[in-house]
Design a protein around this motif. Structure first.
Motif, PDB file in Angstrom:
ATOM      1  N   LYS A 100       0.840  -1.243   0.020  1.00 33.04           N
ATOM      2  CA  LYS A 100      -0.065   0.063  -0.083  1.00 33.04           C
ATOM      3  C   LYS A 100       0.852   1.281  -0.053  1.00 33.04           C
ATOM      4  O   LYS A 100       0.624   2.065  -0.701  1.00 33.04           O
ATOM      5  CB  LYS A 100      -0.901   0.018   1.230  1.00 33.04           C
ATOM      6  N   HIS A 101       2.069   1.198   0.814  1.00 33.32           N
ATOM      7  CA  HIS A 101       2.931   2.335   0.998  1.00 33.32           C
ATOM      8  C   HIS A 101       4.016   2.483  -0.168  1.00 33.32           C
ATOM      9  O   HIS A 101       4.781   3.554  -0.018  1.00 33.32           O
ATOM     10  CB  HIS A 101       3.281   2.607   2.458  1.00 33.32           C
ATOM     11  N   ARG A 102       4.104   1.375  -0.743  1.00 37.52           N
ATOM     12  CA  ARG A 102       5.207   1.319  -1.824  1.00 37.52           C
ATOM     13  C   ARG A 102       6.689   1.358  -1.149  1.00 37.52           C
ATOM     14  O   ARG A 102       7.266   2.078  -1.641  1.00 37.52           O
ATOM     15  CB  ARG A 102       5.109   2.267  -2.910  1.00 37.52           C
ATOM     16  N   LYS A 103       6.819   0.688  -0.029  1.00 34.43           N
ATOM     17  CA  LYS A 103       8.148   0.699   0.695  1.00 34.43           C
ATOM     18  C   LYS A 103       8.623  -0.730   0.948  1.00 34.43           C
ATOM     19  O   LYS A 103       7.751  -1.766   0.882  1.00 34.43           O
ATOM     20  CB  LYS A 103       7.802   1.376   1.986  1.00 34.43           C
ATOM     21  N   LEU A 104       9.965  -0.820   1.082  1.00 31.06           N
ATOM     22  CA  LEU A 104      10.426  -1.944   1.263  1.00 31.06           C
ATOM     23  C   LEU A 104      11.185  -1.877   2.691  1.00 31.06           C
ATOM     24  O   LEU A 104      11.947  -0.976   2.906  1.00 31.06           O
ATOM     25  CB  LEU A 104      11.617  -2.479   0.182  1.00 31.06           C
ATOM     26  N   VAL A 105      10.730  -2.771   3.766  1.00 29.60           N
ATOM     27  CA  VAL A 105      11.460  -2.818   4.909  1.00 29.60           C
ATOM     28  C   VAL A 105      12.574  -3.685   5.144  1.00 29.60           C
ATOM     29  O   VAL A 105      12.396  -5.068   4.961  1.00 29.60           O
ATOM     30  CB  VAL A 105      10.148  -2.855   6.145  1.00 29.60           C
ATOM     31  N   LEU A 106      13.806  -3.237   5.453  1.00 36.25           N
ATOM     32  CA  LEU A 106      14.845  -4.122   5.423  1.00 36.25           C
ATOM     33  C   LEU A 106      15.249  -4.430   6.903  1.00 36.25           C
ATOM     34  O   LEU A 106      15.191  -3.444   7.486  1.00 36.25           O
ATOM     35  CB  LEU A 106      16.105  -3.620   4.769  1.00 36.25           C
ATOM     36  N   GLY A 107      15.385  -5.683   7.233  1.00 33.62           N
ATOM     37  CA  GLY A 107      15.810  -6.017   8.635  1.00 33.62           C
ATOM     38  C   GLY A 107      17.205  -6.432   8.781  1.00 33.62           C
ATOM     39  O   GLY A 107      17.679  -7.143   7.953  1.00 33.62           O
ATOM     40  N   GLY A 108      17.767  -6.133   9.737  1.00 36.34           N
ATOM     41  CA  GLY A 108      19.247  -6.353   9.957  1.00 36.34           C
ATOM     42  C   GLY A 108      19.116  -7.266  11.362  1.00 36.34           C
ATOM     43  O   GLY A 108      18.313  -7.561  12.074  1.00 36.34           O
ATOM     44  N   TRP A 109      20.444  -7.128  11.897  1.00 37.10           N
ATOM     45  CA  TRP A 109      20.673  -7.585  13.141  1.00 37.10           C
ATOM     46  C   TRP A 109      20.242  -6.751  14.220  1.00 37.10           C
ATOM     47  O   TRP A 109      19.733  -6.969  15.324  1.00 37.10           O
ATOM     48  CB  TRP A 109      22.142  -8.037  13.322  1.00 37.10           C
ATOM     49  N   THR A 110      20.670  -5.266  14.059  1.00 36.42           N
ATOM     50  CA  THR A 110      20.226  -4.386  14.856  1.00 36.42           C
ATOM     51  C   THR A 110      19.666  -3.042  14.613  1.00 36.42           C
ATOM     52  O   THR A 110      19.673  -2.235  15.300  1.00 36.42           O
ATOM     53  CB  THR A 110      21.734  -3.913  15.656  1.00 36.42           C
TER      54      THR A 110
END
Length: 729
Positions: free
Chosen positions: A387-397
């Motif tokens: 819906k928001h045309r975003k990519l959420v990137l997850g890391g270790w911290t």
């Protein structure tokens, strides 16, 4: 971590370190000349060293510029942007003029005072992840070693590979032995010497080949090695002579450090570090310190002329302690809430450097404060906000919210090690689960909503379909917990057949399915108000349920029987009718299936066997034997993602390149290599229709719901988007 991994089902499994300084006062918690192989002394071309791309490289691209990806136009699929980011694993080198972080994808070179990135020098595609680095005294060249024994000498100005060699063992440490860089000490299957213009010596006789902890002096003249029984020796590398021997009061040492002039040796074991003073002339040593760390495990040591650094892991987070050699009180203590992976002390005894994945920090030891930070984008996980045309990137911290069609983004530090993330059904928030049991809630712009769930004993399995919060499992209970509330909205006890059984479960848009792991013959179906609406009982479960998951609205039940049979049932909910059934055939020696995907309209199962094979099981009718056929099978791959294009029988598949070092009936051990593939598979033709090699190691893949682009994230810090441009560019 990414250094090596073991997989039980399918697990492939980078960042702000919130640090808290504590006062320094008070005690710490309680070789033969024969050559094995020749190197290549001539220079070879390397990719041009460039800074990491913090911004993505196709600004202004919009969905209107792209075509839908179809089996007919997949040959036009091409990368529209690619960027690389630092992923430091366990090796930092600190000198007076530069800091070199050994990343999964090459060398990252920083200025020592402010950690400004000067240069990135990539390693060749197909290289196994590196494990050791050393820099020549003049700072012009560096040597790198990998887990599979590849040795490189690299020009730090041009990025050229000046020399190569190959041995057959994990390289643990390296050090230049002369100012001209003609000889390099190598700690691998024992001690070796690499003549960079030619040969690598055979291992020194008497040095353990494996299962040891060891270190080299910065000038490469001395090496210390401690075997699994705690027996150690200090060695002269050039002569291959043991100068002295000693024994530490524990087995299975975890790390070792050596004073630059060999005056002290430190060896880490469980909850303690033993420091010995050496008398090389007399061939003697004595224990002068025993540093104890209650409920901690020292895993890394660093040494400089005056200081010893200790990195120890707690259940949640790490501790870093800095001592003066031979003294029992620490002069510096760092207590981040995250696990750290690497540390280094500079030669002047003034600076401490620590790293985890995409974050590097510099601390002044005398001022007892952080003076600089470098942080790249995390690439461990990717979550799409459609819906928001975003990519959420997850890391270790940390997590990073990135707009897909612009150059804007927003980083968010998290308070403990990243575990998983989910999105609200209407994308009103993103939930980030952390190692300490806390769940953070962030809005679609990346802002912290300042609402937490504090529940260290809950295992989260999904999001409430009404968007009220998270569904989790606590002992024999299912709970719904809303953001910011001190206790669950509701809890439901499950009458497990065995008192100590582990509760497992999965969440769909309609139901919560829970059962006892290998402990019972019942599956309970709950609605999102916590009511048990249905039970599915089957005597053929035989206490063998290992896992449950939802796919296309049906429930997949994994059964692991004591006679090593493995079955996957597809069950209709809520009737409990078995729609399809797959018994893993005996000729599949890999045995344990990984991901199983179900296509109900085709009555087809796609089954991954320990990553190295993708097969299809077609169930034509209840009274007809299912047809099993292989789609792709390679001994050097691990499948990380697959996507069915439309309603076709064609699959877009991503896989990473690996080296398998051990295979069991229900697990494997493998090593990452820098490389992978993107394929289009035809289920009917049972072949690859289209293939592209990737110069990085993908670990996840997301596809736009409109099928206009594919985004891949790499274990070695790569991010890449593929699409079919309308103009063909």
């Amino acid at each position: 971590m990414l250094r090596w991994w073991r997989v039980a089902v399918v697990a492939v499994l980078i960042a702000g370190v919130g640090c808290r300084l504590r006062p320094a006062a008070g005690p710490a918690p309680t070789a033969s000349p024969a050559a094995e192989t020749r190197s290549t002394p001539t220079a070879t071309a390397a990719p041009t060293p460039t800074p990491a791309l913090r911004e993505w490289s196709a600004p202004g691209v919009s969905p209107q510029d792209l075509q839908e990806i179809t089996p007919e136009n997949v040959a036009q699929l091409r990368p529209i942007w690619r960027s690389y980011h630092m992923v430091v694993e366990n090796n930092l080198w600190a000198g007076p003029d530069q800091v070199v972080a050994l990343g999964s994808n090459g060398l990252w070179i920083f200025s020592p005072a402010d950690l400004k990135l000067r240069k990135w020098i990539p390693l060749p595609a197909g290289t196994e992840f590196p494990t050791a680095v050393a820099v020549r005294p003049d700072g012009r060249e560096a040597v790198v070693g990998t887990r599979d024994g590849a040795l490189f000498e690299m020009d730090l100005e041009t990025g050229e590979i000046r020399a190569r060699a190959q041995i057959t063992a994990h390289v643990r440490a390296m050090a230049y032995m002369d100012a001209e860089g003609r000889r390099v000490a190598v700690l691998a299957d024992g001690l070796r010497i690499w003549e960079t213009g030619g040969q690598v010596s055979m291992p020194t006789s008497g040095v353990p080949r494996e299962d040891y902890a060891g270190a080299l002096s910065p000038d490469g003249q001395l090496g210390v090695v401690v075997d699994a029984q705690g027996r150690g020796a200090l060695w002269e590398v050039a002569s291959g002579r043991a100068v002295l021997t000693f024994t530490v009061p524990f087995t299975s040492p975890r790390a070792a450090a050596l004073h630059p002039q060999g005056r002290y040796v430190a060896v880490a074991g469980r909850e303690q570090v033993v420091v010995l003073r050496t008398d090389r002339a007399g061939g003697r040593s004595e224990v002068v310190q025993t540093l104890r760390f209650a409920d901690q495990t020292p895993n890394r040591l660093a040494a400089s002329t005056s200081l010893l650094g200790v990195l120890s892991d707690r259940k949640v987070g790490s501790d870093v302690w800095v001592y003066r050699w031979g003294e029992g009180q620490h002069i510096f203590h760092l207590q981040p809430s995250h696990r750290l992976w690497a540390l280094s002390l500079d030669p002047s005894d003034q600076m401490l450097y620590v790293a985890i994945a995409n974050r590097l920090e510099a601390f002044s030891i005398s001022k007892k404060e952080r003076v600089a930070t470098y942080q790249g984008l995390p690439t461990r996980r990717g979550l799409l906000l459609e819906k928001h045309r975003k990519l959420v990137l997850g890391g270790w911290t940390d997590v990073f919210f990135r707009d897909l069609w612009s150059e804007t983004g927003f980083p968010v530090d998290i308070t403990s090690d990243f575990q998983a993330m989910w999105k609200h059904p209407q994308e009103e928030w993103v939930a980030v689960a952390q190692r300490d049991g806390t769940v953070m809630f962030l809005d679609p712009q990346g802002a912290d909503l300042r609402k937490r769930i504090e529940a260290g004993d809950v295992r989260w399995i999904g999001v409430d379909a009404q968007g009220r919060g998270m569904i989790g499992l606590r002992r024999n209970e299912v709970v719904l917990w809303a953001p910011g509330e001190p206790r669950p909205r509701w809890r439901r006890s499950i009458p497990l057949a065995f008192k100590d059984a582990e509760l497992i479960g999965a969440v769909s848009d309609e139901w919560i399915a829970v059962t006892g792991k290998q402990a019972g013959k019942t599956i309970w179906l709950l609605d999102f108000n916590g009511n048990i609406r249905y039970t599915i009982e089957n005597q053929d479960f035989h206490n063998a349920i290992r896992n449950v998951k939802w796919d296309s609205g049906d429930l997949l039940v994994y059964l692991f029987y004591k006679d090593k049979r493995i079955e996957v049932w597809v069950m209709d909910v809520p009737s409990g009718q078995r729609l399809a059934f797959a018994a893993m055939p005996s000729h599949i020696k890999r045995g344990l299936p990984g991901h199983v995907n179900w296509w109900p309209d085709q009555r087809l199962m796609l089954i991954e066997y320990l990553g190295a094979e993708l097969a299809a099981l077609e169930i034509e009718a209840p009274n007809v034997a299912p047809r099993l056929f292989s789609l792709v099978k390679r001994e050097d791959m691990w499948i990380v993602g697959s996507h069915r294009l439309g309603n076709s029988r064609k699959l877009l598949v991503s896989a990473q390149q690996v080296r398998y070092v051990w295979r069991g009936e229900q697990s494997v051990t493998a090593r990452f290599r820098r490389g992978g593939w993107l394929w289009l598979l035809d289920v009917d033709a049972q072949q690859i229709l289209w293939e592209r090699e990737l110069p990085y190691s993908p670990v996840w893949m997301v596809v736009d719901p409109e099928e206009k682009w594919v985004i891949l994230g790499g274990a070695d810090g790569a991010l890449e988007a593929w699409a079919v441009p309308k103009d063909g560019s």
